[in-house]
Design an enzyme around this catalytic site. Structure first.
Site, PDB file in Angstrom:
ATOM      1  N   HIS A 128       6.788   5.947   1.663  1.00  9.38           N
ATOM      2  CA  HIS A 128       7.599   4.771   1.310  1.00  9.38           C
ATOM      3  C   HIS A 128       8.567   5.105   0.175  1.00  9.38           C
ATOM      4  O   HIS A 128       9.733   4.691   0.192  1.00  9.38           O
ATOM      5  CB  HIS A 128       6.712   3.621   0.826  1.00  9.38           C
ATOM      6  CG  HIS A 128       5.747   3.098   1.840  1.00  9.38           C
ATOM      7  ND1 HIS A 128       4.388   3.272   1.722  1.00  9.38           N
ATOM      8  CD2 HIS A 128       5.944   2.393   2.981  1.00  9.38           C
ATOM      9  CE1 HIS A 128       3.787   2.685   2.746  1.00  9.38           C
ATOM     10  NE2 HIS A 128       4.703   2.154   3.532  1.00  9.38           N
ATOM     11  N   GLN A 132       2.464  -8.958  13.851  1.00  5.25           N
ATOM     12  CA  GLN A 132       2.447  -7.643  14.501  1.00  5.25           C
ATOM     13  C   GLN A 132       1.044  -7.080  14.635  1.00  5.25           C
ATOM     14  O   GLN A 132       0.875  -5.939  15.083  1.00  5.25           O
ATOM     15  CB  GLN A 132       3.377  -6.666  13.777  1.00  5.25           C
ATOM     16  CG  GLN A 132       2.928  -6.229  12.398  1.00  5.25           C
ATOM     17  CD  GLN A 132       4.001  -5.426  11.685  1.00  5.25           C
ATOM     18  OE1 GLN A 132       5.008  -5.958  11.244  1.00  5.25           O
ATOM     19  NE2 GLN A 132       3.788  -4.120  11.569  1.00  5.25           N
ATOM     20  N   ALA A 141       0.853  -1.188   0.000  1.00  5.58           N
ATOM     21  CA  ALA A 141       0.000   0.000   0.000  1.00  5.58           C
ATOM     22  C   ALA A 141       0.893   1.244   0.000  1.00  5.58           C
ATOM     23  O   ALA A 141       0.755   2.147   0.827  1.00  5.58           O
ATOM     24  CB  ALA A 141      -0.977  -0.007   1.177  1.00  5.58           C
TER      25      ALA A 141
HETATM   26  O1  PAF Z   1       6.415  -0.175   9.155  1.00  8.91           O
HETATM   27  C1  PAF Z   1       5.973  -1.194   8.590  1.00  8.91           C
HETATM   28  O2  PAF Z   1       5.392  -1.143   7.487  1.00  8.91           O
HETATM   29  C2  PAF Z   1       6.117  -2.546   9.264  1.00  8.91           C
HETATM   30  O3  PAF Z   1       5.986  -2.427  10.631  1.00  8.91           O
HETATM   31  C3  PAF Z   1       7.428  -3.255   8.879  1.00  8.91           C
HETATM   32  C4  PAF Z   1       8.637  -2.457   9.332  1.00  8.91           C
HETATM   33  C5  PAF Z   1       7.482  -3.466   7.388  1.00  8.91           C
HETATM   34  C6  PAF Z   1       7.503  -4.630   9.566  1.00  8.91           C
HETATM   35  O4  PAF Z   1       6.452  -5.449   9.164  1.00  8.91           O
END
Ligand code: PAF
Length: 283
Positions: free
Chosen positions: A40, A64, A35
């Site tokens: 990013h 997570q 996404a």
């Molecule tokens: O920040 C994120 O998108 C996530 O926490 C990561 C660092 C890719 C770990 O899954």
């Protein structure tokens, strides 16, 4: 422009990494859950500038998320992610299935460092353990020299930096500034959940931070008072719930009752059903 090459499994990534290592190329990794937005892409640009090859990982990491969070509805947009990456430059994408990262007999995990405990840690109890575990796996899989994280997830970058230090992981962590919409809203993959009314309320996070930075710059030193006032501003703006409005030490993330620079202001609030975070460092 060519779409990035997508590696789907651990073995193909390991093979590719081997060919880069053999010719002495440096590797940058940008861990993401897809996404992708301009935040990013700023990390990808930083990696392209510093490393010889860049691997963007796209993996919605189940460990997570708590059972009540948005794992199943988390936006998955691989095709448009690849389009966006191809506009930025020449990168490789590692987009594994869950079973590649967590095979049936997987059972080891990282106990996240103490800096994971306040703030997000109080509201998302196992979150940083899951983050630390997958991030260490991604570091090991890519054998990266550099890893790029956003300041947006301030506590996450602290957790990762502390883990790397505590476990002597041979990688350099780079933290890139928050990317914002012109009106101040911090970019987040979760912003797509916001209705237009909610988006207006969501602006109260960056506005509250700006206001609080101003207070500190004009001499406010009472951290406790500032925390109460930040929380009240969010509530007055119509947020559904404030998880925290904190004034903290940027290293330990311990609350600062008497403000001494540098300091970090951190907010987490729910707007409708969307949980948003934002932060600002005053140095
Ligand atoms: O920040 C994120 O998108 C996530 O926490 C990561 C660092 C890719 C770990 O899954």
């Amino acid at each position: 422009v060519l779409l990035p090459e997508v590696l789907r499994n651990v073995d193909s990534l390991k093979n590719q990494v081997g060919t880069w290592k053999q010719v002495g190329k440096t590797i940058g990794v940008v861990p993401t859950m897809g996404a992708l937005h301009d935040g990013h892409l700023s990390l990808v640009r930083a990696s392209l500038t510093e490393a010889d090859v860049t691997v963007v990982t796209i993996f919605v990491n189940p460990t997570q998320f708590s059972p009540t969070e948005d794992l199943d509805s988390y936006p998955q947009t691989l095709e448009s992610d690849l389009d966006k990456l191809s506009d930025v430059g020449n990168v490789w994408v590692f987009a594994p299935a869950v079973t590649e990262i967590y095979p049936a007999d997987f059972s080891t995990s990282i106990l996240a460092p103490a800096v994971s405990e306040p703030l997000e840690g109080e509201h998302r109890p196992n979150h940083f353990g899951g983050v630390a575990t997958v991030v260490l796996k991604l570091f090991n899989l890519t054998e990266a020299n550099f890893a790029f994280f956003g300041q947006k997830d301030f506590q996450q970058q602290r957790v990762v930096q502390q883990m790397v230090r505590d476990l002597n992981v041979p990688i350099k962590i780079r933290v890139c500034p928050i990317v914002r919409e012109p009106d101040g809203l911090a970019l987040s993959s979760r912003n797509v959940y916001l209705s237009s009314d909610e988006r207006e309320i969501a602006l109260s996070l960056s506005r509250t931070l700006n206001w609080a930075v101003g207070q500190i710059l004009s001499g406010q030193r009472d951290g406790y008072e500032l925390m109460v006032e930040m929380r009240q501003r969010l509530i007055d703006a119509g947020v559904t719930r404030v998880d925290y409005a904190a004034v903290a030490d940027p290293h330990s993330l311990a609350t600062m009752e008497t403000i001494q620079l540098p300091v970090v202001l951190l907010l987490a609030a729910t707007v409708g059903t969307t949980r948003l975070i934002d932060n600002e460092v005053v140095a």
